[in-house]
Design a protein around this motif. Sequence first.
Motif, PDB file in Angstrom:
ATOM      1  N   ASN A  15       0.837  -1.217   0.000  1.00 36.05           N
ATOM      2  CA  ASN A  15       0.000   0.000   0.000  1.00 36.05           C
ATOM      3  C   ASN A  15       0.865   1.258   0.000  1.00 36.05           C
ATOM      4  OD1 ASN A  15      -2.466  -1.313  -0.007  1.00 36.05           O
ATOM      5  ND2 ASN A  15      -2.550  -1.473   2.207  1.00 36.05           N
ATOM      6  N   PHE A  16       1.943   1.209   0.763  1.00 39.46           N
ATOM      7  CA  PHE A  16       2.874   2.347   0.828  1.00 39.46           C
ATOM      8  C   PHE A  16       3.486   2.604  -0.551  1.00 39.46           C
ATOM      9  CE2 PHE A  16       7.420   3.543   1.809  1.00 39.46           C
ATOM     10  CZ  PHE A  16       7.154   4.855   2.173  1.00 39.46           C
ATOM     11  N   ALA A  17       3.950   1.535  -1.199  1.00 36.23           N
ATOM     12  CA  ALA A  17       4.574   1.688  -2.518  1.00 36.23           C
ATOM     13  C   ALA A  17       3.561   2.197  -3.546  1.00 36.23           C
ATOM     14  CB  ALA A  17       5.164   0.358  -2.963  1.00 36.23           C
ATOM     15  N   VAL A  18       2.333   1.685  -3.453  1.00 41.20           N
ATOM     16  CA  VAL A  18       1.293   2.132  -4.404  1.00 41.20           C
ATOM     17  C   VAL A  18       1.020   3.629  -4.212  1.00 41.20           C
ATOM     18  CG1 VAL A  18      -1.176   1.956  -4.942  1.00 41.20           C
ATOM     19  CG2 VAL A  18       0.190  -0.122  -4.703  1.00 41.20           C
ATOM     20  N   ARG A  19       0.993   4.061  -2.948  1.00 43.15           N
ATOM     21  CA  ARG A  19       0.705   5.488  -2.698  1.00 43.15           C
ATOM     22  C   ARG A  19       1.858   6.375  -3.149  1.00 43.15           C
ATOM     23  NH1 ARG A  19      -3.104   5.301   2.743  1.00 43.15           N
ATOM     24  NH2 ARG A  19      -4.394   3.691   1.866  1.00 43.15           N
ATOM     25  N   ILE A  20       3.071   5.890  -3.014  1.00 39.91           N
ATOM     26  CA  ILE A  20       4.213   6.668  -3.518  1.00 39.91           C
ATOM     27  C   ILE A  20       4.116   6.766  -5.046  1.00 39.91           C
ATOM     28  CG2 ILE A  20       6.718   6.579  -3.861  1.00 39.91           C
ATOM     29  CD1 ILE A  20       7.054   5.862  -1.047  1.00 39.91           C
ATOM     30  N   HIS A  21       3.793   5.639  -5.647  1.00 33.24           N
ATOM     31  CA  HIS A  21       3.617   5.610  -7.112  1.00 33.24           C
ATOM     32  C   HIS A  21       2.578   6.644  -7.556  1.00 33.24           C
ATOM     33  CE1 HIS A  21       2.086   4.064 -10.958  1.00 33.24           C
ATOM     34  NE2 HIS A  21       0.923   3.868 -10.368  1.00 33.24           N
ATOM     35  N   LYS A  22       1.466   6.692  -6.837  1.00 36.13           N
ATOM     36  CA  LYS A  22       0.389   7.619  -7.221  1.00 36.13           C
ATOM     37  C   LYS A  22       0.749   9.063  -6.886  1.00 36.13           C
ATOM     38  CE  LYS A  22      -3.434   4.375  -7.080  1.00 36.13           C
ATOM     39  NZ  LYS A  22      -4.548   3.817  -6.324  1.00 36.13           N
ATOM     40  N   GLU A  23       1.333   9.276  -5.727  1.00 37.30           N
ATOM     41  CA  GLU A  23       1.659  10.639  -5.284  1.00 37.30           C
ATOM     42  C   GLU A  23       2.679  11.304  -6.205  1.00 37.30           C
ATOM     43  OE1 GLU A  23       0.491  12.403  -2.707  1.00 37.30           O
ATOM     44  OE2 GLU A  23       1.898  14.087  -2.830  1.00 37.30           O
ATOM     45  N   PHE A  24       3.720  10.550  -6.572  1.00 46.08           N
ATOM     46  CA  PHE A  24       4.811  11.148  -7.345  1.00 46.08           C
ATOM     47  C   PHE A  24       4.780  10.786  -8.827  1.00 46.08           C
ATOM     48  CE2 PHE A  24       6.310  10.729  -2.933  1.00 46.08           C
ATOM     49  CZ  PHE A  24       6.646  12.051  -2.655  1.00 46.08           C
ATOM     50  N   GLY A  25       3.842   9.900  -9.199  1.00 45.08           N
ATOM     51  CA  GLY A  25       3.720   9.527 -10.607  1.00 45.08           C
ATOM     52  C   GLY A  25       4.942   8.775 -11.120  1.00 45.08           C
ATOM     53  N   ILE A  26       5.512   7.924 -10.276  1.00 46.02           N
ATOM     54  CA  ILE A  26       6.705   7.187 -10.706  1.00 46.02           C
ATOM     55  C   ILE A  26       6.422   5.688 -10.729  1.00 46.02           C
ATOM     56  CG2 ILE A  26       8.381   8.899  -9.912  1.00 46.02           C
ATOM     57  CD1 ILE A  26       8.752   7.267  -7.362  1.00 46.02           C
ATOM     58  N   GLU A  27       7.101   4.998 -11.641  1.00 45.91           N
ATOM     59  CA  GLU A  27       6.976   3.538 -11.686  1.00 45.91           C
ATOM     60  C   GLU A  27       7.947   2.932 -10.683  1.00 45.91           C
ATOM     61  OE1 GLU A  27       4.689   1.879 -13.255  1.00 45.91           O
ATOM     62  OE2 GLU A  27       3.916   3.775 -14.029  1.00 45.91           O
ATOM     63  N   ILE A  28       7.489   1.948  -9.940  1.00 51.00           N
ATOM     64  CA  ILE A  28       8.355   1.298  -8.946  1.00 51.00           C
ATOM     65  C   ILE A  28       8.340  -0.210  -9.190  1.00 51.00           C
ATOM     66  CG2 ILE A  28       8.856   1.018  -6.481  1.00 51.00           C
ATOM     67  CD1 ILE A  28       7.055   3.464  -5.962  1.00 51.00           C
ATOM     68  N   PRO A  29       9.352  -0.727  -9.881  1.00 52.03           N
ATOM     69  CA  PRO A  29       9.391  -2.186 -10.051  1.00 52.03           C
ATOM     70  C   PRO A  29       9.569  -2.882  -8.709  1.00 52.03           C
ATOM     71  CG  PRO A  29      11.383  -1.165 -10.957  1.00 52.03           C
ATOM     72  CD  PRO A  29      10.480  -0.051 -10.525  1.00 52.03           C
ATOM     73  N   GLU A  30       9.094  -4.106  -8.643  1.00 51.99           N
ATOM     74  CA  GLU A  30       9.175  -4.834  -7.376  1.00 51.99           C
ATOM     75  C   GLU A  30      10.625  -4.983  -6.912  1.00 51.99           C
ATOM     76  OE1 GLU A  30       6.609  -8.538  -5.711  1.00 51.99           O
ATOM     77  OE2 GLU A  30       8.100  -9.074  -7.199  1.00 51.99           O
ATOM     78  N   SER A  31      11.534  -5.076  -7.884  1.00 50.74           N
ATOM     79  CA  SER A  31      12.956  -5.240  -7.539  1.00 50.74           C
ATOM     80  C   SER A  31      13.515  -4.000  -6.837  1.00 50.74           C
ATOM     81  CB  SER A  31      13.767  -5.548  -8.798  1.00 50.74           C
ATOM     82  OG  SER A  31      13.503  -4.567  -9.785  1.00 50.74           O
TER      83      SER A  31
END
Lengths: 85, 354
Positions: free
Chosen positions: A45-61
């Motif tokens: 959930n934290f990673a998803v919110r960072i992705h949405k907040e900053f508009g960045i892609e975050i691969p699982e790696s």
Amino acid sequence: MKKEEIKASILKILKTIAPEVPSDSIRADAPFRDQLEIDSMDFLNFAVRIHKEFGIEIPESDYRLLNTLEHCVSYVEQKCAPEPR
Amino acid sequence: MLEFKMPSLGAEMTSGTLTEWKIKPGDRVKRGDIVAVVDTDKAAIEMEIWMDGVVEKLLVEPGKKVEVGTTLALLQGEGAQAAAVSPPAARETGERLRISPLARKRAQELGVNPATLRGTGPEGTITESDVERAAGEAKPDAGEAPSIRRAIAAAMSRSKREIPHYYLAFTIPMAGTLDWLERENARRPITSRLLLAALLVKAVAKACQEHPEFNGFWKNDRFEPSSSVHAGMAISLRKQGLIAPAILNAEKQSLDQLMESLKDLTARARAGSLRSSEMMEGTITITNLGDLGVDQVFGVIYPPQVALVGFGRVSVEKNLVATLSGDHRATDGARGALFLAKIGKLLASPEVLL
């Protein structure tokens, strides 16, 4: 985006994940898992919110690069930096 | 005339406080409709009705605490005419208040109206701190354990009193499964990635279909199997204890659906917005403490269920220990060993879980 702004936004996101932990008690250099009692669902959930907040892609790696507040700020700063020409 | 009674929303529940009606006399309801909100020691639960009919009369006022089994409302069975019942003044409607169970209790103690507060928890949930801040006082030292602690104490004490537990552990090599999960997630956007937890639930649900003796209840000196797998998920409420609502019909859900169910159930458990069926119908419990670093989990069965499956962390060698706490009245260790082996076999072949 300035480092302080990124940090403030990340702390705001953390507040939604672990509302019982005061933001000013979060150590920048210590792993979130040791401080916030977060599980893998919280982390996703934290990673998803960072992705949405900053508009960045975050691969699982890259999840391991988001394990502390200071790593997180550096990661977002780097991802948000304009591409070199 | 049909009677709608206060159900037992958990093994430890003896009473509950009706906090809100979502129906009024004259309303037609059908099985599964959410008709009221009940505050238990563990959570605020949206209560579903289990009958079709027309509401005749509401017998309990919001705010009143009643024993399990108390008649809350009278209904006319199917075929009755809604028009035959004189409707009262329209009830107030509005957005459901998101408030944690502890905060709701604290608000009652401190005389704070939660509707006037702005929540700072997840999705605006009102937390205990919000209530205490509003009341302008610090939390005193508690002389008595919080209600959720007492509820857990009651259920677990009953379990240990009544259920002769046996425990088994089974090591599952997970390297192939983790590689599969990594490849799967690499091609998915972050919003639809899978967690290992979804695979664990799926494996247990599928294994239950082959070993139905672990999926059901011990009641009246006999085992009653369940035709569906309602997987009770032990969800930590952080410093507020633990709750085990169920993912209903887990055996019918795909991995993606289970992942969504897990997200939804976890969020609602922490926001204090669970449904009665999720609290009442769990047929087996799954507890996954691997994230917190433990190697193995030997859990306490949630009565009247007869089994609990635990998962620890994935080791450096990429092994995962699955454990079974079994009710010896319902099953024996040999059956338990086969059940765990089936879970291991399914987890080792994630493609069959899709």
